[in-house]
Design a protein around this motif. Structure first.
Motif, short mmCIF file in Angstrom:
data_model
loop_
_atom_site.label_atom_id
_atom_site.label_comp_id
_atom_site.label_asym_id
_atom_site.label_seq_id
_atom_site.Cartn_x
_atom_site.Cartn_y
_atom_site.Cartn_z
N TYR A 102 41.44 48.54 46.33
CA TYR A 102 41.64 47.12 46.07
C TYR A 102 43.05 46.85 45.53
CZ TYR A 102 41.07 42.50 44.02
OH TYR A 102 41.24 41.18 43.69
N GLY A 103 43.51 47.72 44.63
CA GLY A 103 44.86 47.56 44.09
C GLY A 103 45.91 47.62 45.19
N GLY A 104 45.73 48.51 46.14
CA GLY A 104 46.65 48.59 47.27
C GLY A 104 46.59 47.35 48.14
N ASP A 105 45.39 46.83 48.35
CA ASP A 105 45.22 45.61 49.14
C ASP A 105 45.90 44.42 48.46
OD1 ASP A 105 43.79 47.04 51.03
OD2 ASP A 105 41.83 46.31 50.35
N VAL A 106 45.75 44.32 47.16
CA VAL A 106 46.36 43.22 46.41
C VAL A 106 47.89 43.31 46.49
CG1 VAL A 106 46.72 42.27 44.09
CG2 VAL A 106 44.41 42.84 44.86
N GLU A 107 48.42 44.49 46.29
CA GLU A 107 49.88 44.69 46.36
C GLU A 107 50.39 44.38 47.76
OE1 GLU A 107 53.77 45.70 45.13
OE2 GLU A 107 51.97 45.23 44.00
N ALA A 108 49.67 44.80 48.77
CA ALA A 108 50.07 44.52 50.15
C ALA A 108 50.04 43.02 50.43
CB ALA A 108 49.16 45.27 51.13
N ALA A 109 49.02 42.35 49.96
CA ALA A 109 48.92 40.90 50.16
C ALA A 109 50.06 40.17 49.46
CB ALA A 109 47.57 40.39 49.66
N ARG A 110 50.40 40.62 48.26
CA ARG A 110 51.52 40.01 47.53
C ARG A 110 52.81 40.19 48.31
NH1 ARG A 110 55.65 41.07 44.78
NH2 ARG A 110 55.42 43.30 44.74
N ASN A 111 53.03 41.38 48.85
CA ASN A 111 54.25 41.63 49.62
C ASN A 111 54.28 40.81 50.91
OD1 ASN A 111 55.43 43.44 47.83
ND2 ASN A 111 54.48 45.21 48.76
N ARG A 112 53.13 40.67 51.55
CA ARG A 112 53.09 39.85 52.78
C ARG A 112 53.34 38.38 52.47
NH1 ARG A 112 48.71 43.45 54.07
NH2 ARG A 112 49.49 44.97 55.57
N SER A 113 52.82 37.91 51.35
CA SER A 113 53.07 36.52 50.95
C SER A 113 54.56 36.31 50.68
CB SER A 113 52.27 36.16 49.70
OG SER A 113 50.90 36.13 49.98
N GLU A 114 55.16 37.29 50.02
CA GLU A 114 56.60 37.22 49.76
C GLU A 114 57.37 37.18 51.07
OE1 GLU A 114 60.14 39.90 47.74
OE2 GLU A 114 58.07 40.33 47.21
N ALA A 115 56.95 37.97 52.03
CA ALA A 115 57.62 37.98 53.35
C ALA A 115 57.49 36.61 54.01
CB ALA A 115 57.02 39.07 54.23
N ASP A 116 56.31 36.01 53.93
CA ASP A 116 56.11 34.69 54.52
C ASP A 116 57.01 33.65 53.86
OD1 ASP A 116 54.19 35.73 56.23
OD2 ASP A 116 52.49 35.05 55.00
N ILE A 117 57.10 33.70 52.54
CA ILE A 117 57.95 32.75 51.81
C ILE A 117 59.41 32.95 52.18
CG2 ILE A 117 58.82 32.18 49.50
CD1 ILE A 117 55.90 32.74 48.50
N LEU A 118 59.85 34.20 52.28
CA LEU A 118 61.24 34.47 52.65
C LEU A 118 61.55 33.94 54.05
CD1 LEU A 118 61.56 38.05 51.18
CD2 LEU A 118 62.90 36.06 50.49
N ARG A 119 60.65 34.16 54.98
CA ARG A 119 60.88 33.65 56.34
C ARG A 119 60.93 32.12 56.35
NH1 ARG A 119 57.58 38.17 57.75
NH2 ARG A 119 58.87 39.70 58.82
N MET A 120 60.06 31.50 55.57
CA MET A 120 60.05 30.04 55.50
C MET A 120 61.37 29.53 54.90
SD MET A 120 57.23 27.51 53.73
CE MET A 120 57.45 28.26 52.13
N ARG A 121 61.87 30.21 53.87
CA ARG A 121 63.15 29.80 53.27
C ARG A 121 64.29 29.95 54.27
NH1 ARG A 121 62.66 32.66 47.32
NH2 ARG A 121 61.21 31.16 46.45
#
Length: 158
Positions: A102-121
């Motif tokens: 679960y900890g790995g899944d949460v970290e991965a989701a956080r990183n993917r969200s960051e990637a989405d935000i960066l692409r949007m910016r």
């Protein structure tokens, strides 16, 4: 024939427009590269969690094996309290393994969200550069119009 002022006005418009568009494209590219790094971080977090989960399960398996062996050597029957201790250790080990995943899944989701935000910016910066380029062209047109009006006024009032 163009005068030096007209050439300067057109040159400023071209350079300003080109600069705005180039800046937007560079910001989009930089954001895209940063997003790619965040995506890699997401994959790495899941791989590490998967590896840590496997190691933890192996440690629990060895712990249970050691417990069974010690029970056998000491002549304790693996029923009752010893059996409950084995079951509790196995259950707790499984919960810990799932928490690692679960900890790995949460970290991965956080990183993917960051990637989405960066692409949007990056896309937003690129879009903003289009507006800046358009604004630069409109400003240049206005400056050129003012220049022509002043030139015509001076010609009429000679």
């Amino acid at each position: 024939m163009c005068t030096g002022v007209e050439i300067a006005l057109v040159s400023a418009a071209v350079v300003g427009t080109g600069g705005a568009l180039y800046s937007g494209e560079q910001q989009r590219k930089a954001a895209s590269q940063a997003a790619d790094v965040a995506e890699q971080g997401a994959r790495a977090a899941q791989e590490k969690a998967k590896y840590d989960e496997i190691l933890h399960r192996e440690r629990i398996r060895k712990t249970l094996s050691t417990m069974r062996s010690l029970y056998g050597k000491s002549g304790v029957d693996a029923t009752g309290s010893p059996l409950l201790a084995l079951e509790d250790t196995a259950a707790q080990g499984e919960l810990d393994a799932l928490a690692i995943r679960y900890g790995g899944d949460v970290e991965a989701a956080r990183n993917r969200s960051e990637a989405d935000i960066l692409r949007m910016r990056g896309k937003t910066a690129q879009t903003a550069s289009y507006f800046q380029a358009g604004s630069t062209l409109l400003q240049a047109g206005g400056d050129y119009y003012k220049y022509k009006e002043q030139k015509n006024f001076m010609t009429r009032n000679k």
